[in-house]
Design a protein around this motif. Structure first.
Motif, PDB file in Angstrom:
ATOM      1  N   ASP A 212       0.895  -1.229   0.352  1.00 11.66           N
ATOM      2  CA  ASP A 212      -0.278   0.134  -0.155  1.00 11.66           C
ATOM      3  C   ASP A 212       0.761   1.300  -0.023  1.00 11.66           C
ATOM      4  O   ASP A 212       0.620   2.087  -0.229  1.00 11.66           O
ATOM      5  CB  ASP A 212      -0.675   0.338   1.122  1.00 11.66           C
ATOM      6  CG  ASP A 212      -1.824  -0.996   1.396  1.00 11.66           C
ATOM      7  OD1 ASP A 212      -1.920  -1.797   0.460  1.00 11.66           O
ATOM      8  OD2 ASP A 212      -2.170  -1.474   2.389  1.00 11.66           O
ATOM      9  N   ASN A 215       4.774   4.840   4.104  1.00 11.11           N
ATOM     10  CA  ASN A 215       3.684   6.175   4.407  1.00 11.11           C
ATOM     11  C   ASN A 215       2.147   5.013   5.601  1.00 11.11           C
ATOM     12  O   ASN A 215       2.013   5.376   6.679  1.00 11.11           O
ATOM     13  CB  ASN A 215       3.484   6.575   3.885  1.00 11.11           C
ATOM     14  CG  ASN A 215       2.767   7.961   4.937  1.00 11.11           C
ATOM     15  OD1 ASN A 215       2.806   8.136   6.313  1.00 11.11           O
ATOM     16  ND2 ASN A 215       1.892   8.767   4.320  1.00 11.11           N
ATOM     17  N   SER A 216       2.343   4.202   4.513  1.00  8.22           N
ATOM     18  CA  SER A 216       0.772   2.823   5.681  1.00  8.22           C
ATOM     19  C   SER A 216       1.228   1.563   6.134  1.00  8.22           C
ATOM     20  O   SER A 216       0.300   1.537   7.198  1.00  8.22           O
ATOM     21  CB  SER A 216      -0.371   3.341   4.028  1.00  8.22           C
ATOM     22  OG  SER A 216      -0.569   1.851   4.373  1.00  8.22           O
ATOM     23  N   ASN A 253       6.873  11.336  -2.450  1.00  6.61           N
ATOM     24  CA  ASN A 253       5.591  10.880  -1.852  1.00  6.61           C
ATOM     25  C   ASN A 253       5.487   9.806  -3.099  1.00  6.61           C
ATOM     26  O   ASN A 253       4.584   8.845  -2.145  1.00  6.61           O
ATOM     27  CB  ASN A 253       4.513  12.681  -2.660  1.00  6.61           C
ATOM     28  CG  ASN A 253       4.678  12.979  -1.626  1.00  6.61           C
ATOM     29  OD1 ASN A 253       4.069  13.006  -0.845  1.00  6.61           O
ATOM     30  ND2 ASN A 253       4.947  14.595  -1.920  1.00  6.61           N
ATOM     31  N   CYS A 257       3.592   6.810  -0.288  1.00  3.10           N
ATOM     32  CA  CYS A 257       2.772   6.638  -0.925  1.00  3.10           C
ATOM     33  C   CYS A 257       2.210   5.694  -2.210  1.00  3.10           C
ATOM     34  O   CYS A 257       0.914   5.518  -2.195  1.00  3.10           O
ATOM     35  CB  CYS A 257       1.836   8.467  -1.080  1.00  3.10           C
ATOM     36  SG  CYS A 257       2.662   9.494   0.635  1.00  3.10           S
ATOM     37  N   THR A 311       1.516  13.557   1.193  1.00  5.45           N
ATOM     38  CA  THR A 311       0.598  14.074   0.580  1.00  5.45           C
ATOM     39  C   THR A 311      -0.714  13.545   0.789  1.00  5.45           C
ATOM     40  O   THR A 311      -1.719  13.748   0.414  1.00  5.45           O
ATOM     41  CB  THR A 311       0.284  14.863  -1.537  1.00  5.45           C
ATOM     42  OG1 THR A 311       1.157  12.927  -2.010  1.00  5.45           O
ATOM     43  CG2 THR A 311       1.075  15.756  -1.606  1.00  5.45           C
ATOM     44  N   GLN A 312      -0.563  11.913   0.476  1.00  8.68           N
ATOM     45  CA  GLN A 312      -0.879  10.771   0.944  1.00  8.68           C
ATOM     46  C   GLN A 312      -1.005   9.448   2.081  1.00  8.68           C
ATOM     47  O   GLN A 312       0.185  10.163   2.411  1.00  8.68           O
ATOM     48  CB  GLN A 312      -1.316   9.858   0.129  1.00  8.68           C
ATOM     49  CG  GLN A 312      -1.797  10.958  -1.266  1.00  8.68           C
ATOM     50  CD  GLN A 312      -1.793   9.499  -2.649  1.00  8.68           C
ATOM     51  OE1 GLN A 312      -2.027   8.576  -2.442  1.00  8.68           O
ATOM     52  NE2 GLN A 312      -1.210  10.113  -3.440  1.00  8.68           N
ATOM     53  N   ARG A 313      -1.903   9.172   2.838  1.00  7.83           N
ATOM     54  CA  ARG A 313      -1.315   7.953   4.327  1.00  7.83           C
ATOM     55  C   ARG A 313      -0.411   6.918   2.425  1.00  7.83           C
ATOM     56  O   ARG A 313       0.200   6.327   3.401  1.00  7.83           O
ATOM     57  CB  ARG A 313      -2.556   7.565   4.323  1.00  7.83           C
ATOM     58  CG  ARG A 313      -2.057   6.583   5.348  1.00  7.83           C
ATOM     59  CD  ARG A 313      -1.195   7.054   6.911  1.00  7.83           C
ATOM     60  NE  ARG A 313      -1.599   7.726   7.495  1.00  7.83           N
ATOM     61  CZ  ARG A 313      -2.503   7.188   8.472  1.00  7.83           C
ATOM     62  NH1 ARG A 313      -2.269   5.905   9.200  1.00  7.83           N
ATOM     63  NH2 ARG A 313      -2.646   8.277   9.828  1.00  7.83           N
ATOM     64  N   PHE A 315      -2.339   3.582   0.004  1.00  7.54           N
ATOM     65  CA  PHE A 315      -3.731   2.675  -0.975  1.00  7.54           C
ATOM     66  C   PHE A 315      -4.459   2.515   0.025  1.00  7.54           C
ATOM     67  O   PHE A 315      -4.120   1.620   0.713  1.00  7.54           O
ATOM     68  CB  PHE A 315      -3.099   2.054  -1.954  1.00  7.54           C
ATOM     69  CG  PHE A 315      -4.379   1.571  -2.892  1.00  7.54           C
ATOM     70  CD1 PHE A 315      -4.318   2.169  -4.123  1.00  7.54           C
ATOM     71  CD2 PHE A 315      -5.056   0.399  -2.040  1.00  7.54           C
ATOM     72  CE1 PHE A 315      -5.638   1.720  -4.294  1.00  7.54           C
ATOM     73  CE2 PHE A 315      -5.860  -0.058  -3.513  1.00  7.54           C
ATOM     74  CZ  PHE A 315      -6.257   0.952  -4.267  1.00  7.54           C
ATOM     75  N   GLU A 316      -5.654   3.295   0.108  1.00  8.56           N
ATOM     76  CA  GLU A 316      -7.054   2.360   1.015  1.00  8.56           C
ATOM     77  C   GLU A 316      -8.042   2.123  -0.638  1.00  8.56           C
ATOM     78  O   GLU A 316      -8.164   2.773  -1.382  1.00  8.56           O
ATOM     79  CB  GLU A 316      -7.075   2.996   1.916  1.00  8.56           C
ATOM     80  CG  GLU A 316      -6.330   2.688   2.982  1.00  8.56           C
ATOM     81  CD  GLU A 316      -6.974   3.884   4.017  1.00  8.56           C
ATOM     82  OE1 GLU A 316      -8.469   4.009   4.370  1.00  8.56           O
ATOM     83  OE2 GLU A 316      -6.620   4.614   4.623  1.00  8.56           O
ATOM     84  N   GLN A 319     -12.373   4.136   1.101  1.00 15.27           N
ATOM     85  CA  GLN A 319     -12.180   5.695   1.713  1.00 15.27           C
ATOM     86  C   GLN A 319     -12.735   6.648   3.209  1.00 15.27           C
ATOM     87  O   GLN A 319     -13.638   5.649   2.601  1.00 15.27           O
ATOM     88  CB  GLN A 319     -11.904   6.678   0.282  1.00 15.27           C
ATOM     89  CG  GLN A 319     -10.839   6.658  -1.129  1.00 15.27           C
ATOM     90  CD  GLN A 319      -9.718   6.424  -0.127  1.00 15.27           C
ATOM     91  OE1 GLN A 319      -9.200   7.316   0.198  1.00 15.27           O
ATOM     92  NE2 GLN A 319      -8.713   5.889  -1.205  1.00 15.27           N
TER      93      GLN A 319
END
Ligand SMILES: Nc1ncnc2c1ncn2[C@@H]1O[C@H](COP(=O)(O)OP(=O)(O)O)[C@@H](O)[C@H]1O
Ligand SMILES: Cc1ncc(C[n+]2csc(CCOP(=O)(O)OP(=O)(O)O)c2C)c(N)n1
Ligand SMILES: [Mg+2]
Ligand SMILES: [Mg+2]
Ligand SMILES: [Mg+2]
Length: 319
Positions: A212, A215-216, A253, A257, A311-313, A315-316, A319
């Motif tokens: 993902d 960062n996640s 980024n 992410c 900019t993001q966490r 992949f999810e 949401q």
């Protein structure tokens, strides 16, 4: 071609014949013989059209990647691949597509010595689910739990290439032809770090594969281990193609992410640090120290000492 002809034609002719498969494709179950003193490692991952792959993805790449993403989970546990099942759903039995898909699947299966022992074939929107079975000596599996304050954090390979490759395929980014080829290949042909995972048994205190985005995914290790971490994002390994194609901030980024790296993130206690070079030299993959585990249960991302806000966490699906 009818359902059973199709199965026989495309999926029973594999060259990988393992002695521990006592009964393969064709009966109600497969029968396999696990090794003594080893635990089974079992994992499953699905790829769905328009969620995990574009309709135009070459079938050979899709067959390869469907297995590679599953092998990556075995790698993260330090397990040796052994057997797999394939659940394949598609709107019609397209000969050219099936030929390519099976070729890509068995290319990866032969290389990693995993045997297809069964599956399911149905009509419907295109999706592929593979379940892999691996084996790992009892007490030797790497898990997400076990990272301790002071342990060093490492990743294999380079990060973000796959996500940049996908953006190039979708016309959201562009680069030179040479870099384009490299990045799209990283998206289509991830390298599951199976040998590296096995080499880290007895060395790494925890491990996870990056699907993902760092960062996640690192947060799963921190939560399972009850610790925090500092990541020096300037240390994140970036490919030359990545560095040449986008700004450093965009590259970082992607690396944090973007997702679908299928690299390993692992932690190593100071005392084992010296043994890493030798252990991983046989695995043929680079590895980079990117940070350190901390006692406080928090993730700190810093660029040359200053806080870095991605900019993001990661992949999810929901949401
Ligand atoms: N529908 C489900 N039923 C049971 N377990 C699940 C289900 N979906 C995910 N899991 C489990 O939750 C954990 C996290 O899943 P996931 O994020 O997909 O792992 P990974 O990124 O390694 O593929 C795994 O242990 C997985 O087996
Ligand atoms: C068409 C398309 N859109 C988006 C993506 C990006 N993408 C899809 S799934 C995913 C993350 C990994 O997939 P997931 O199902 O979460 O695998 P797991 O974490 O269970 O291993 C990413 C980055 C893609 N590959 N293709
Ligand atoms: Mg999964
Ligand atoms: Mg995983
Ligand atoms: Mg995921």
């Amino acid at each position: 071609m009818k359902e059973f002809q199709l199965i026989e034609h495309y999926f029973t002719g594999q060259s990988q014949h393992r002695k521990d498969v006592k009964l393969g494709i064709g009966d109600d179950c497969a029968l396999v013989k696990p090794a003594e003193n080893k635990l089974l490692a079992i994992s499953t991952d699905t790829l769905v059209e328009n969620v995990h792959f574009l309709p135009q993805m070459p079938p050979q790449a899709l067959g390869y990647k469907a297995l590679a993403v599953n092998l990556s989970d075995l790698a993260a546990m330090g397990a040796e691949p052994a057997w797999m099942t394939l659940a394949l759903t598609m709107p019609s039995a397209d000969d050219v597509w099936l030929q390519g898909f099976a070729a890509g699947l068995f290319e990866a299966a032969d290389y990693y010595m995993i045997s297809l022992v069964g599956g399911d074939t149905t009509r419907g929107p295109k999706s592929i689910t593979i379940t892999v079975h691996g084996q790992v000596p009892e007490g030797k599996a790497l898990t997400r739990k076990g990272a301790k304050p002071g342990d060093w954090i490492y990743v294999t390979g380079t990060l973000g290439d796959s996500a940049l490759g996908l953006d190039i395929l979708q016309g959201r980014q562009s680069t030179s032809n040479e870099h384009r080829e490299f990045l799209i290949n990283r998206h289509y042909h991830p390298s599951p770090r199976v040998l590296a995972g096995q080499s880290l048994r007895g060395l790494a205190s925890s491990a996870i594969d990056l699907s993902d985005g760092l960062n996640s995914d690192i947060r799963h290790v921190l939560k399972a281990s009850g610790v925090g971490a500092v990541i020096d994002v300037e240390k994140l390994p970036l490919s030359p193609a990545m560095r040449d194609s986008v700004t450093l901030e965009t590259a970082l980024n992607y690396a944090l992410c973007g997702g679908e790296d299928y690299e390993l993130l692992f932690t190593v206690p100071e005392a084992q640090r010296g043994a890493l070079d030798t252990a991983l030299s046989h695995a043929g993959v680079r590895f980079t120290q990117i940070g350190q585990i901390q006692p406080v249960n928090k993730l700190k991302l810093q660029f040359k000492g200053e806080e870095f806000v991605p900019t993001q966490r990661g992949f999810e699906h929901f949401q």
